[in-house]
Write a protein that holds these residues in place. Structure first.
Motif, mmCIF file in Angstrom:
data_model
loop_
_atom_site.group_PDB
_atom_site.id
_atom_site.type_symbol
_atom_site.label_atom_id
_atom_site.label_comp_id
_atom_site.label_asym_id
_atom_site.label_seq_id
_atom_site.Cartn_x
_atom_site.Cartn_y
_atom_site.Cartn_z
ATOM 1 N N VAL A 118 0.733 9.227 -18.370
ATOM 2 C CA VAL A 118 1.079 9.148 -16.945
ATOM 3 C C VAL A 118 0.134 8.165 -16.246
ATOM 4 O O VAL A 118 0.569 7.334 -15.441
ATOM 5 N N GLN A 119 -1.155 8.231 -16.574
ATOM 6 C CA GLN A 119 -2.129 7.328 -15.957
ATOM 7 C C GLN A 119 -1.851 5.878 -16.340
ATOM 8 O O GLN A 119 -1.926 4.979 -15.500
ATOM 9 N N ASN A 120 -1.520 5.638 -17.609
ATOM 10 C CA ASN A 120 -1.213 4.278 -18.057
ATOM 11 C C ASN A 120 0.011 3.720 -17.334
ATOM 12 O O ASN A 120 0.022 2.558 -16.913
ATOM 13 N N ILE A 121 1.035 4.549 -17.185
ATOM 14 C CA ILE A 121 2.250 4.128 -16.471
ATOM 15 C C ILE A 121 1.917 3.851 -15.013
ATOM 16 O O ILE A 121 2.368 2.850 -14.434
ATOM 17 N N THR A 122 1.104 4.722 -14.419
ATOM 18 C CA THR A 122 0.694 4.533 -13.018
ATOM 19 C C THR A 122 -0.047 3.212 -12.855
ATOM 20 O O THR A 122 0.260 2.430 -11.957
ATOM 21 N N ASP A 123 -1.025 2.969 -13.724
ATOM 22 C CA ASP A 123 -1.803 1.718 -13.648
ATOM 23 C C ASP A 123 -0.900 0.502 -13.784
ATOM 24 O O ASP A 123 -1.058 -0.483 -13.053
ATOM 25 N N GLN A 156 -0.280 -2.297 -10.867
ATOM 26 C CA GLN A 156 -0.553 -3.703 -11.155
ATOM 27 C C GLN A 156 0.665 -4.567 -10.800
ATOM 28 O O GLN A 156 0.524 -5.645 -10.225
ATOM 29 N N ILE A 157 1.855 -4.091 -11.114
ATOM 30 C CA ILE A 157 3.081 -4.820 -10.781
ATOM 31 C C ILE A 157 3.198 -4.989 -9.268
ATOM 32 O O ILE A 157 3.513 -6.079 -8.780
ATOM 33 N N VAL A 158 2.932 -3.915 -8.515
ATOM 34 C CA VAL A 158 2.995 -3.986 -7.048
ATOM 35 C C VAL A 158 1.987 -5.011 -6.538
ATOM 36 O O VAL A 158 2.310 -5.850 -5.691
ATOM 37 N N ASP A 159 0.746 -4.964 -7.067
ATOM 38 C CA ASP A 159 -0.276 -5.926 -6.644
ATOM 39 C C ASP A 159 0.156 -7.360 -6.915
ATOM 40 O O ASP A 159 -0.051 -8.250 -6.080
ATOM 41 N N GLU A 160 0.759 -7.589 -8.089
ATOM 42 C CA GLU A 160 1.214 -8.936 -8.434
ATOM 43 C C GLU A 160 2.324 -9.399 -7.496
ATOM 44 O O GLU A 160 2.327 -10.553 -7.050
ATOM 45 N N LYS A 161 3.259 -8.517 -7.188
ATOM 46 C CA LYS A 161 4.361 -8.866 -6.282
ATOM 47 C C LYS A 161 3.837 -9.191 -4.889
ATOM 48 O O LYS A 161 4.263 -10.159 -4.269
ATOM 49 N N GLU A 203 0.829 -1.208 0.000
ATOM 50 C CA GLU A 203 0.000 0.000 0.000
ATOM 51 C C GLU A 203 0.864 1.259 0.000
ATOM 52 O O GLU A 203 0.563 2.227 -0.682
ATOM 53 N N LYS A 204 1.951 1.235 0.784
ATOM 54 C CA LYS A 204 2.856 2.387 0.805
ATOM 55 C C LYS A 204 3.468 2.618 -0.574
ATOM 56 O O LYS A 204 3.626 3.768 -1.012
ATOM 57 N N CYS A 205 3.807 1.539 -1.258
ATOM 58 C CA CYS A 205 4.358 1.659 -2.618
ATOM 59 C C CYS A 205 3.337 2.290 -3.558
ATOM 60 O O CYS A 205 3.670 3.163 -4.353
ATOM 61 N N LYS A 206 2.081 1.839 -3.447
ATOM 62 C CA LYS A 206 1.042 2.372 -4.325
ATOM 63 C C LYS A 206 0.784 3.851 -4.042
ATOM 64 O O LYS A 206 0.573 4.630 -4.969
ATOM 65 N N VAL A 207 0.833 4.244 -2.771
ATOM 66 C CA VAL A 207 0.657 5.657 -2.419
ATOM 67 C C VAL A 207 1.796 6.479 -3.021
ATOM 68 O O VAL A 207 1.571 7.567 -3.570
ATOM 69 N N SER A 208 3.016 5.952 -2.951
ATOM 70 C CA SER A 208 4.163 6.654 -3.540
ATOM 71 C C SER A 208 3.987 6.826 -5.045
ATOM 72 O O SER A 208 4.269 7.898 -5.597
ATOM 73 N N ILE A 209 3.516 5.781 -5.701
ATOM 74 C CA ILE A 209 3.286 5.846 -7.152
ATOM 75 C C ILE A 209 2.238 6.912 -7.460
ATOM 76 O O ILE A 209 2.403 7.716 -8.388
ATOM 77 N N ARG A 210 1.167 6.936 -6.671
ATOM 78 C CA ARG A 210 0.115 7.943 -6.897
ATOM 79 C C ARG A 210 0.625 9.357 -6.645
ATOM 80 O O ARG A 210 0.228 10.299 -7.341
ATOM 81 N N ASP A 214 2.358 14.653 -8.844
ATOM 82 C CA ASP A 214 3.421 15.619 -9.141
ATOM 83 C C ASP A 214 3.581 15.815 -10.650
ATOM 84 O O ASP A 214 3.753 16.940 -11.125
ATOM 85 N N ALA A 215 3.517 14.717 -11.391
ATOM 86 C CA ALA A 215 3.650 14.807 -12.852
ATOM 87 C C ALA A 215 2.497 15.607 -13.445
ATOM 88 O O ALA A 215 2.708 16.458 -14.325
ATOM 89 N N ASN A 216 1.282 15.361 -12.963
ATOM 90 C CA ASN A 216 0.125 16.095 -13.478
ATOM 91 C C ASN A 216 0.194 17.573 -13.119
ATOM 92 O O ASN A 216 -0.187 18.430 -13.922
#
Length: 75
Positions: A50-55, A59-64, A12-19, A24-26
């Motif tokens: 940016v949204q596609n990269i975020t998604d 997804q990678i984090v969820d899989e891991k 969850e912390k990783c996903k928050v960082s990604i968001r 910041d990019a937006n």
């Protein structure tokens, strides 16, 4: 079970960082649009990228996280 909770928390912390990076990019895109360095069409296109990269990375984090949970539960 405790390790499983820890892994979910880290995920969850990783996903928050990604968001946060997405936000910041937006914000940077909006600044570029405001200073007229890019046009509205370019901004929308970049936001979509940016949204596609975020998604993809979420997804990678969820899989891991999922694979680590399974690995822990088999031990």
């Amino acid at each position: 079970e405790e390790l499983k909770k820890l892994i979910k928390s880290i995920g969850e912390k990783c996903k928050v960082s990604i968001r946060n990076i997405r936000r910041d990019a937006n914000e940077e895109l909006k600044k570029l649009l405001k200073s007229k360095e890019i046009g509205e069409d370019e901004e929308k296109s970049f936001e979509k990228n940016v949204q596609n990269i975020t998604d993809k990375h979420i997804q990678i984090v969820d899989e891991k996280v999922s694979s680590k949970e399974k690995e822990i539960m088999t031990i």
